[in-house]
Design a protein around this motif. Structure first.
Motif, PDB file in Angstrom:
ATOM      1  N   LYS A  93      37.366  32.809  -3.611  1.00  0.00           N
ATOM      2  CA  LYS A  93      36.040  31.973  -2.459  1.00  0.00           C
ATOM      3  C   LYS A  93      36.031  33.328  -1.898  1.00  0.00           C
ATOM      4  O   LYS A  93      34.102  33.523  -1.230  1.00  0.00           O
ATOM      5  CB  LYS A  93      36.682  31.122  -1.513  1.00  0.00           C
ATOM      6  CG  LYS A  93      35.478  29.886  -0.742  1.00  0.00           C
ATOM      7  CD  LYS A  93      36.270  29.369  -0.608  1.00  0.00           C
ATOM      8  CE  LYS A  93      35.235  27.998   0.785  1.00  0.00           C
ATOM      9  NZ  LYS A  93      36.198  27.208   1.416  1.00  0.00           N
ATOM     10  N   SER A  94      36.552  33.878  -1.489  1.00  0.00           N
ATOM     11  CA  SER A  94      35.944  35.426  -0.325  1.00  0.00           C
ATOM     12  C   SER A  94      35.332  36.385  -1.066  1.00  0.00           C
ATOM     13  O   SER A  94      34.120  36.636  -0.463  1.00  0.00           O
ATOM     14  CB  SER A  94      37.444  36.448   0.657  1.00  0.00           C
ATOM     15  OG  SER A  94      37.335  37.112   1.032  1.00  0.00           O
ATOM     16  N   ASP A  95      35.461  36.125  -2.388  1.00  0.00           N
ATOM     17  CA  ASP A  95      34.735  37.982  -2.856  1.00  0.00           C
ATOM     18  C   ASP A  95      33.275  37.239  -3.336  1.00  0.00           C
ATOM     19  O   ASP A  95      32.200  38.782  -3.296  1.00  0.00           O
ATOM     20  CB  ASP A  95      35.413  37.808  -4.028  1.00  0.00           C
ATOM     21  CG  ASP A  95      34.936  38.924  -5.138  1.00  0.00           C
ATOM     22  OD1 ASP A  95      33.965  40.101  -4.378  1.00  0.00           O
ATOM     23  OD2 ASP A  95      34.529  38.448  -6.554  1.00  0.00           O
ATOM     24  N   LEU A  96      33.223  35.490  -3.679  1.00  0.00           N
ATOM     25  CA  LEU A  96      32.188  35.790  -3.921  1.00  0.00           C
ATOM     26  C   LEU A  96      30.696  35.510  -2.463  1.00  0.00           C
ATOM     27  O   LEU A  96      30.193  35.432  -2.275  1.00  0.00           O
ATOM     28  CB  LEU A  96      32.216  34.281  -4.684  1.00  0.00           C
ATOM     29  CG  LEU A  96      30.893  33.177  -4.683  1.00  0.00           C
ATOM     30  CD1 LEU A  96      30.066  34.067  -5.179  1.00  0.00           C
ATOM     31  CD2 LEU A  96      31.194  31.911  -5.309  1.00  0.00           C
ATOM     32  N   ARG A  97      31.615  35.039  -1.587  1.00  0.00           N
ATOM     33  CA  ARG A  97      31.300  34.994  -0.260  1.00  0.00           C
ATOM     34  C   ARG A  97      30.859  36.112   0.295  1.00  0.00           C
ATOM     35  O   ARG A  97      29.520  36.567   0.494  1.00  0.00           O
ATOM     36  CB  ARG A  97      31.923  34.608   0.940  1.00  0.00           C
ATOM     37  CG  ARG A  97      31.281  34.348   2.362  1.00  0.00           C
ATOM     38  CD  ARG A  97      31.919  34.069   3.187  1.00  0.00           C
ATOM     39  NE  ARG A  97      32.575  32.091   3.090  1.00  0.00           N
ATOM     40  CZ  ARG A  97      33.705  31.952   3.283  1.00  0.00           C
ATOM     41  NH1 ARG A  97      34.496  32.992   2.684  1.00  0.00           N
ATOM     42  NH2 ARG A  97      33.734  30.810   3.225  1.00  0.00           N
ATOM     43  N   ASN A  98      31.479  37.666   0.030  1.00  0.00           N
ATOM     44  CA  ASN A  98      30.971  39.052   0.672  1.00  0.00           C
ATOM     45  C   ASN A  98      29.658  39.443  -0.334  1.00  0.00           C
ATOM     46  O   ASN A  98      28.949  39.623   0.308  1.00  0.00           O
ATOM     47  CB  ASN A  98      32.433  39.439   0.532  1.00  0.00           C
ATOM     48  CG  ASN A  98      33.025  39.122   1.172  1.00  0.00           C
ATOM     49  OD1 ASN A  98      33.025  38.881   2.029  1.00  0.00           O
ATOM     50  ND2 ASN A  98      34.316  39.488   0.675  1.00  0.00           N
ATOM     51  N   LYS A  99      29.873  39.163  -1.770  1.00  0.00           N
ATOM     52  CA  LYS A  99      28.874  39.831  -2.484  1.00  0.00           C
ATOM     53  C   LYS A  99      27.356  38.865  -1.799  1.00  0.00           C
ATOM     54  O   LYS A  99      26.273  39.299  -1.752  1.00  0.00           O
ATOM     55  CB  LYS A  99      29.350  39.160  -3.837  1.00  0.00           C
ATOM     56  CG  LYS A  99      30.665  40.176  -4.545  1.00  0.00           C
ATOM     57  CD  LYS A  99      30.541  40.183  -5.706  1.00  0.00           C
ATOM     58  CE  LYS A  99      31.766  40.881  -6.459  1.00  0.00           C
ATOM     59  NZ  LYS A  99      32.371  41.014  -7.628  1.00  0.00           N
ATOM     60  N   LYS A 302      26.936  26.469   0.429  1.00  0.00           N
ATOM     61  CA  LYS A 302      27.610  26.518   1.606  1.00  0.00           C
ATOM     62  C   LYS A 302      28.657  28.129   2.442  1.00  0.00           C
ATOM     63  O   LYS A 302      28.597  27.753   3.702  1.00  0.00           O
ATOM     64  CB  LYS A 302      28.755  25.469   1.502  1.00  0.00           C
ATOM     65  CG  LYS A 302      28.479  23.825   1.244  1.00  0.00           C
ATOM     66  CD  LYS A 302      29.682  23.358   1.290  1.00  0.00           C
ATOM     67  CE  LYS A 302      29.245  21.964   1.915  1.00  0.00           C
ATOM     68  NZ  LYS A 302      29.983  20.909   1.196  1.00  0.00           N
ATOM     69  N   LEU A 303      28.552  29.148   1.362  1.00  0.00           N
ATOM     70  CA  LEU A 303      29.146  30.083   1.724  1.00  0.00           C
ATOM     71  C   LEU A 303      28.173  31.296   2.385  1.00  0.00           C
ATOM     72  O   LEU A 303      28.429  32.104   2.914  1.00  0.00           O
ATOM     73  CB  LEU A 303      29.722  30.928   0.166  1.00  0.00           C
ATOM     74  CG  LEU A 303      30.789  30.201  -0.672  1.00  0.00           C
ATOM     75  CD1 LEU A 303      31.141  30.855  -1.591  1.00  0.00           C
ATOM     76  CD2 LEU A 303      31.970  30.144   0.707  1.00  0.00           C
ATOM     77  N   ILE A 304      27.125  31.025   2.645  1.00  0.00           N
ATOM     78  CA  ILE A 304      25.376  31.671   3.075  1.00  0.00           C
ATOM     79  C   ILE A 304      26.149  31.790   4.346  1.00  0.00           C
ATOM     80  O   ILE A 304      26.407  30.357   5.435  1.00  0.00           O
ATOM     81  CB  ILE A 304      24.281  31.004   2.506  1.00  0.00           C
ATOM     82  CG1 ILE A 304      24.032  31.025   0.575  1.00  0.00           C
ATOM     83  CG2 ILE A 304      23.300  31.966   3.307  1.00  0.00           C
ATOM     84  CD1 ILE A 304      23.094  30.790   0.823  1.00  0.00           C
ATOM     85  N   ASP A 305      25.858  32.674   4.953  1.00  0.00           N
ATOM     86  CA  ASP A 305      26.187  32.812   6.345  1.00  0.00           C
ATOM     87  C   ASP A 305      24.886  32.066   7.443  1.00  0.00           C
ATOM     88  O   ASP A 305      23.870  32.218   6.680  1.00  0.00           O
ATOM     89  CB  ASP A 305      26.770  34.409   7.184  1.00  0.00           C
ATOM     90  CG  ASP A 305      27.830  35.186   5.754  1.00  0.00           C
ATOM     91  OD1 ASP A 305      29.139  34.066   6.063  1.00  0.00           O
ATOM     92  OD2 ASP A 305      28.024  36.327   5.878  1.00  0.00           O
ATOM     93  N   ASN A 306      25.205  32.476   8.442  1.00  0.00           N
ATOM     94  CA  ASN A 306      23.882  32.361   9.650  1.00  0.00           C
ATOM     95  C   ASN A 306      22.869  32.660   9.438  1.00  0.00           C
ATOM     96  O   ASN A 306      22.050  32.846   9.736  1.00  0.00           O
ATOM     97  CB  ASN A 306      24.514  31.751  11.446  1.00  0.00           C
ATOM     98  CG  ASN A 306      25.251  30.451  11.253  1.00  0.00           C
ATOM     99  OD1 ASN A 306      25.000  29.395   9.614  1.00  0.00           O
ATOM    100  ND2 ASN A 306      26.438  30.911  12.097  1.00  0.00           N
ATOM    101  N   ASP A 307      23.450  34.551   9.719  1.00  0.00           N
ATOM    102  CA  ASP A 307      21.709  35.076   9.942  1.00  0.00           C
ATOM    103  C   ASP A 307      21.202  35.487   8.429  1.00  0.00           C
ATOM    104  O   ASP A 307      19.806  35.095   8.409  1.00  0.00           O
ATOM    105  CB  ASP A 307      22.460  36.437   9.570  1.00  0.00           C
ATOM    106  CG  ASP A 307      23.204  36.913  10.804  1.00  0.00           C
ATOM    107  OD1 ASP A 307      23.022  35.960  12.021  1.00  0.00           O
ATOM    108  OD2 ASP A 307      24.392  37.884  11.314  1.00  0.00           O
TER     109      ASP A 307
END
Length: 343
Positions: A93-99, A302-307
């Motif tokens: 999950k963390s790897d997918l969010r970062n990429k 849901k993994l997309i950051d606010n920015d």
């Protein structure tokens, strides 16, 4: 089949002889129901009805069959689903969010593209990153806790059947042990998800998940289509016509009639869509739901950051102000497009 069941004699005899009297019982079982061996287990009961009003010396013989025929589906091409269950692993999950956010950060810096072109880039990027990190679902056993390792052990056990009894017995014990561990781990994950649904007060999904974990959940049968006169609709063309009328009434907007070249006046435009509105809708979306025409699961959005929500914000405001939207969003061909539309 009427010789398989243990019933009273009055439910077994099928013929009454002419000399049959109260003091001289002459009754035999001479009529039978033959069933193919393949369907013999579908017969739940076979009995006679001596009191049936039938003008014959033979008794009415009936059998009860519970038959479930297989549904013949037309192969329209295999639809591969993304394996969103891997998102329960924090590393993936963390790897997918970062990429994902790194790619969207790069797209956000490109200002020379039109909003709809930006969406095509965003859609392709999200799909590629998700496939790279999650992959597609594999066909598994009906039991959700059966892992690939257990299936491999089962294949290995099958090779020793009737050849090496000791090895077969050892592998069977190992498989049973692994199944218990895998089922316990699966139940723990289900319980964590139920607790999360309870925290966000999603009671409907919570009870549904509890029934799934306990094996009590059954899919509801498909709904029955009826028209305004409560008449059942069966034909495919009639169902399509009903949906077309429903969509037309749902999206009817008399205030837009008479507008030329799809240009909307300022009086019809409202306040712009806010970033907080998009973020709220995305976070409140239910998990494990079927994807839309774009094939992007809600769990990934849901993994997309606010920015990086600003990328979606620009696209949605453009669609809201102009009425132009990507053609890939259409689910069906009978939804009319706006006239002179670039979508």
């Amino acid at each position: 089949m009427n010789t398989w069941f243990s019933l009273p004699p009055r439910r077994l005899y099928t013929w009454r002889a002419p000399q049959d009297r109260p003091g001289n019982i002459v009754r035999n079982q001479i009529d039978f129901v033959l069933v193919n061996k393949r369907f013999s287990t579908t017969v739940s009961r076979a009995q006679t009805y001596p009191g049936a009003d039938v003008p014959s010396d033979h008794c009415l013989l009936t059998i009860s069959i519970k038959l479930k025929l297989a549904l013949c589906k037309v192969n329209k091409g295999q639809i591969r689903k993304l394996d969103t269950s891997k998102l329960q692993q924090e590393e993936i999950k963390s790897d997918l969010r970062n990429k994902l956010n790194q790619k969207l950060e790069h797209i956000k810096g490109q200002t020379d593209q039109q909003p709809l072109e930006v969406w095509e880039t965003v859609e392709t990027t999200i799909k590629n990153v998700t496939i790279e990190c999650l992959g597609y679902e594999k066909r598994r056993s009906k039991k959700k806790w059966i892992t690939d390792e257990i299936l491999q052990l089962m294949d290995k056990r099958r090779q020793h059947k009737n050849t090496n009894h000791d090895e077969y017995k050892r592998l069977n014990s190992l498989i049973r042990s692994d199944i218990r561990k895998a089922k316990r781990k699966w139940l723990e994950g289900e319980c964590k998800e139920i607790e999360y649904l309870q925290q966000i007060h999603n009671t409907s999904e919570e009870h549904k998940k509890m029934k799934e974990a306990s094996g009590m959940y059954k899919k509801r049968p498909p709904g029955i289509y009826t028209d305004d006169t409560n008449k059942f609709i069966i034909e495919a063309n009639e169902k399509k016509q009903l949906w077309e009328e429903y969509i037309t009434d749902l999206f009817a907007d008399d205030s837009r009639e008479g507008l030329k070249d799809n240009q909307f006046s300022e009086s019809l435009s409202g306040p712009p869509i806010l970033r907080e509105e998009i973020k709220k809708v995305v976070m409140e979306a239910k998990d494990h739901k079927a994807t839309g025409p774009d094939g992007i699961p809600g769990e990934v959005l849901k993994l997309i950051d606010n920015d990086n929500i600003d990328v979606l914000l620009k696209i949605f405001n453009y669609i809201y102000n102009t009425g132009h939207f990507p053609r890939s969003w259409l689910r069906s061909t009978f939804i009319p497009l706006p006239k002179n539309s670039n979508a």
